[in-house]
Design a protein around this motif. Structure first.
Motif, PDB file in Angstrom:
ATOM      1  N   VAL A 219       0.844  -1.191   0.000  1.00 19.69           N
ATOM      2  CA  VAL A 219       0.000   0.000   0.000  1.00 19.69           C
ATOM      3  C   VAL A 219       0.884   1.247   0.000  1.00 19.69           C
ATOM      4  O   VAL A 219       0.690   2.169  -0.796  1.00 19.69           O
ATOM      5  CB  VAL A 219      -0.961   0.010   1.202  1.00 19.69           C
ATOM      6  N   ARG A 220       1.884   1.252   0.862  1.00 18.68           N
ATOM      7  CA  ARG A 220       2.810   2.385   0.900  1.00 18.68           C
ATOM      8  C   ARG A 220       3.646   2.461  -0.381  1.00 18.68           C
ATOM      9  O   ARG A 220       4.000   3.532  -0.842  1.00 18.68           O
ATOM     10  CB  ARG A 220       3.682   2.301   2.137  1.00 18.68           C
ATOM     11  N   HIS A 221       3.953   1.310  -0.947  1.00 18.98           N
ATOM     12  CA  HIS A 221       4.686   1.271  -2.211  1.00 18.98           C
ATOM     13  C   HIS A 221       3.873   1.966  -3.309  1.00 18.98           C
ATOM     14  O   HIS A 221       4.413   2.774  -4.074  1.00 18.98           O
ATOM     15  CB  HIS A 221       4.974  -0.185  -2.603  1.00 18.98           C
ATOM     16  N   ALA A 222       2.578   1.655  -3.386  1.00 12.77           N
ATOM     17  CA  ALA A 222       1.725   2.267  -4.403  1.00 12.77           C
ATOM     18  C   ALA A 222       1.662   3.784  -4.212  1.00 12.77           C
ATOM     19  O   ALA A 222       1.730   4.542  -5.187  1.00 12.77           O
ATOM     20  CB  ALA A 222       0.325   1.657  -4.366  1.00 12.77           C
ATOM     21  N   GLY A 223       1.551   4.244  -2.973  1.00 13.48           N
ATOM     22  CA  GLY A 223       1.550   5.674  -2.705  1.00 13.48           C
ATOM     23  C   GLY A 223       2.859   6.333  -3.097  1.00 13.48           C
ATOM     24  O   GLY A 223       2.877   7.456  -3.621  1.00 13.48           O
ATOM     25  N   THR A 224       3.943   5.636  -2.872  1.00 13.97           N
ATOM     26  CA  THR A 224       5.255   6.168  -3.245  1.00 13.97           C
ATOM     27  C   THR A 224       5.410   6.221  -4.768  1.00 13.97           C
ATOM     28  O   THR A 224       5.958   7.185  -5.307  1.00 13.97           O
ATOM     29  CB  THR A 224       6.370   5.312  -2.608  1.00 13.97           C
ATOM     30  N   LEU A 225       4.911   5.200  -5.464  1.00  7.20           N
ATOM     31  CA  LEU A 225       4.934   5.224  -6.932  1.00  7.20           C
ATOM     32  C   LEU A 225       4.142   6.416  -7.456  1.00  7.20           C
ATOM     33  O   LEU A 225       4.555   7.087  -8.401  1.00  7.20           O
ATOM     34  CB  LEU A 225       4.370   3.916  -7.502  1.00  7.20           C
ATOM     35  N   TRP A 226       3.012   6.685  -6.835  1.00  3.08           N
ATOM     36  CA  TRP A 226       2.203   7.838  -7.232  1.00  3.08           C
ATOM     37  C   TRP A 226       3.029   9.118  -7.095  1.00  3.08           C
ATOM     38  O   TRP A 226       3.078   9.951  -8.006  1.00  3.08           O
ATOM     39  CB  TRP A 226       0.947   7.879  -6.391  1.00  3.08           C
ATOM     40  N   ALA A 227       3.693   9.286  -5.951  1.00  4.15           N
ATOM     41  CA  ALA A 227       4.511  10.477  -5.733  1.00  4.15           C
ATOM     42  C   ALA A 227       5.655  10.560  -6.741  1.00  4.15           C
ATOM     43  O   ALA A 227       5.921  11.632  -7.304  1.00  4.15           O
ATOM     44  CB  ALA A 227       5.054  10.476  -4.306  1.00  4.15           C
ATOM     45  N   LEU A 228       6.336   9.448  -6.974  1.00  3.45           N
ATOM     46  CA  LEU A 228       7.429   9.443  -7.959  1.00  3.45           C
ATOM     47  C   LEU A 228       6.929   9.798  -9.354  1.00  3.45           C
ATOM     48  O   LEU A 228       7.595  10.524 -10.094  1.00  3.45           O
ATOM     49  CB  LEU A 228       8.101   8.066  -8.009  1.00  3.45           C
ATOM     50  N   SER A 229       5.761   9.292  -9.717  1.00  6.97           N
ATOM     51  CA  SER A 229       5.192   9.594 -11.036  1.00  6.97           C
ATOM     52  C   SER A 229       4.881  11.081 -11.164  1.00  6.97           C
ATOM     53  O   SER A 229       5.118  11.689 -12.215  1.00  6.97           O
ATOM     54  CB  SER A 229       3.920   8.768 -11.274  1.00  6.97           C
ATOM     55  N   ALA A 230       4.359  11.680 -10.096  1.00  9.50           N
ATOM     56  CA  ALA A 230       4.061  13.109 -10.117  1.00  9.50           C
ATOM     57  C   ALA A 230       5.341  13.936 -10.244  1.00  9.50           C
ATOM     58  O   ALA A 230       5.382  14.911 -10.999  1.00  9.50           O
ATOM     59  CB  ALA A 230       3.291  13.500  -8.854  1.00  9.50           C
ATOM     60  N   VAL A 231       6.383  13.523  -9.531  1.00  8.01           N
ATOM     61  CA  VAL A 231       7.668  14.222  -9.648  1.00  8.01           C
ATOM     62  C   VAL A 231       8.230  14.036 -11.054  1.00  8.01           C
ATOM     63  O   VAL A 231       8.744  14.983 -11.663  1.00  8.01           O
ATOM     64  CB  VAL A 231       8.669  13.715  -8.585  1.00  8.01           C
ATOM     65  N   HIS A 232       8.095  12.840 -11.582  1.00 13.72           N
ATOM     66  CA  HIS A 232       8.611  12.546 -12.935  1.00 13.72           C
ATOM     67  C   HIS A 232       7.920  13.409 -13.998  1.00 13.72           C
ATOM     68  O   HIS A 232       8.511  13.700 -15.038  1.00 13.72           O
ATOM     69  CB  HIS A 232       8.440  11.058 -13.240  1.00 13.72           C
ATOM     70  N   ALA A 233       6.698  13.833 -13.736  1.00 18.17           N
ATOM     71  CA  ALA A 233       5.999  14.710 -14.679  1.00 18.17           C
ATOM     72  C   ALA A 233       6.721  16.044 -14.821  1.00 18.17           C
ATOM     73  O   ALA A 233       6.688  16.658 -15.879  1.00 18.17           O
ATOM     74  CB  ALA A 233       4.561  14.943 -14.220  1.00 18.17           C
ATOM     75  N   ARG A 234       7.377  16.483 -13.761  1.00 19.70           N
ATOM     76  CA  ARG A 234       8.058  17.779 -13.775  1.00 19.70           C
ATOM     77  C   ARG A 234       9.570  17.671 -13.953  1.00 19.70           C
ATOM     78  O   ARG A 234      10.189  18.566 -14.493  1.00 19.70           O
ATOM     79  CB  ARG A 234       7.758  18.529 -12.488  1.00 19.70           C
ATOM     80  N   VAL A 235      10.136  16.605 -13.441  1.00 16.19           N
ATOM     81  CA  VAL A 235      11.594  16.438 -13.483  1.00 16.19           C
ATOM     82  C   VAL A 235      11.894  15.181 -14.283  1.00 16.19           C
ATOM     83  O   VAL A 235      11.741  14.071 -13.784  1.00 16.19           O
ATOM     84  CB  VAL A 235      12.177  16.309 -12.053  1.00 16.19           C
ATOM     85  N   ARG A 236      12.298  15.366 -15.489  1.00 13.62           N
ATOM     86  CA  ARG A 236      12.557  14.226 -16.378  1.00 13.62           C
ATOM     87  C   ARG A 236      14.048  13.911 -16.382  1.00 13.62           C
ATOM     88  O   ARG A 236      14.834  14.596 -17.013  1.00 13.62           O
ATOM     89  CB  ARG A 236      12.112  14.561 -17.806  1.00 13.62           C
TER      90      ARG A 236
END
Length: 191
Positions: free
Chosen positions: A67-84
Motif C-alpha cells: 500500500v505504501r509502495h503504491a503511494g510512493t509510486l504515485w509520488a514518484l510519477s508526479a515528480v517525474h511529470a516535472r523532473v525528467r
C-alpha cells in the motif's frame, strides 16, 4: 492575586479547548508518543489527558507494505511529470513493475493488490489505480489500462450496493478478512 486568577482562567480555557482536539490514534488527548520495541512487539506510550500513562502494543508488520509502495509510486510519477531524468524514469518503471507483481486476478474481470502475499487491501488497489493512471498520463503509455480496469472492478465488488460502504480487507482466499480496517502512520492521513 487578580492576575493569578486571570492566568488560571486563561489556562483553564485553554485546557478545555485542548480537550476538543482529538488524537487520530488514541481516544482523548494523547501527546508525545514514544515507540519502543521489546522482543518482537512494538509498544507506544503516549501521555494521556495531561496525566496518567497508557501503553499500546501491536505486532510488527511481517513484510513489505505494498500500500505504501503504491503511494510512493504515485509520488514518484508526479515528480517525474516535472523532473525528467533517466534515473527517475528508471526508478518509476522499477517501482511500477514491483507493484504489478502484487496484482492478483480473481477472475478474468477482477483483480486486487495483495499485500506481501497475506491479504488484499482496498487501499492498495485504490492507490495502485491512482499511481498507474498518473504514470500513464506522465509517460503516454497505455500498458497499465487493463490492470487499472480490473482493479476498479475489484473495488466495485467490495462495495455494498445498498450502503455504499466498502469492505477493506480480503483474506488470501478472497473471503472477507476485515470489513473495516484503518491504519495510518505519521504523515499518511494527509493522503
Amino acid at each position: 492575586m487578580k492576575s493569578m486568577a486571570k492566568s488560571l482562567l486563561v489556562f483553564g480555557a485553554l485546557a478545555v479547548g485542548a480537550q476538543a482536539l482529538a488524537n487520530p490514534l488514541f481516544p482523548g488527548v494523547a501527546a508525545d508518543p514514544q515507540i519502543r520495541r521489546f522482543g518482537d512487539r512494538y509498544w507506544i506510550y503516549p501521555t494521556k489527558d495531561g496525566y496518567g500513562f497508557n501503553a499500546y502494543s501491536g505486532e510488527p508488520i511481517p513484510g513489505y507494505n505494498i500500500v505504501r509502495h503504491a503511494g510512493t509510486l504515485w509520488a514518484l510519477s508526479a515528480v517525474h511529470a516535472r523532473v525528467r531524468t533517466p534515473e527517475l524514469g528508471s526508478a518509476v518503471r522499477k517501482a511500477a513493475a514491483r507493484l504489478l507483481e502484487s496484482v492478483v486476478e480473481r477472475d478474468a474481470e477482477t483483480a486486487y493488490v495483495r499485500d506481501d502475499g497475506r491479504e488484499f487491501k482496498l487501499g492498495g488497489s485504490a492507490l495502485a489505480i491512482v499511481a498507474l493512471e498518473t504514470l500513464m498520463e506522465v509517460s503516454g503509455e497505455t500498458s497499465y489500462a487493463e490492470t487499472c480496469r480490473k482493479l476498479g472492478n475489484g473495488i466495485v465488488a467490495l462495495q455494498n450496493r445498498e450502503t455504499g460502504v466498502f469492505t477493506h480487507v480480503l483474506k488470501p482466499d478472497f473471503s472477507v478478512g476485515k470489513a473495516f480496517s484503518t491504519v495510518y502512520f505519521d504523515g499518511e492521513a494527509v493522503l
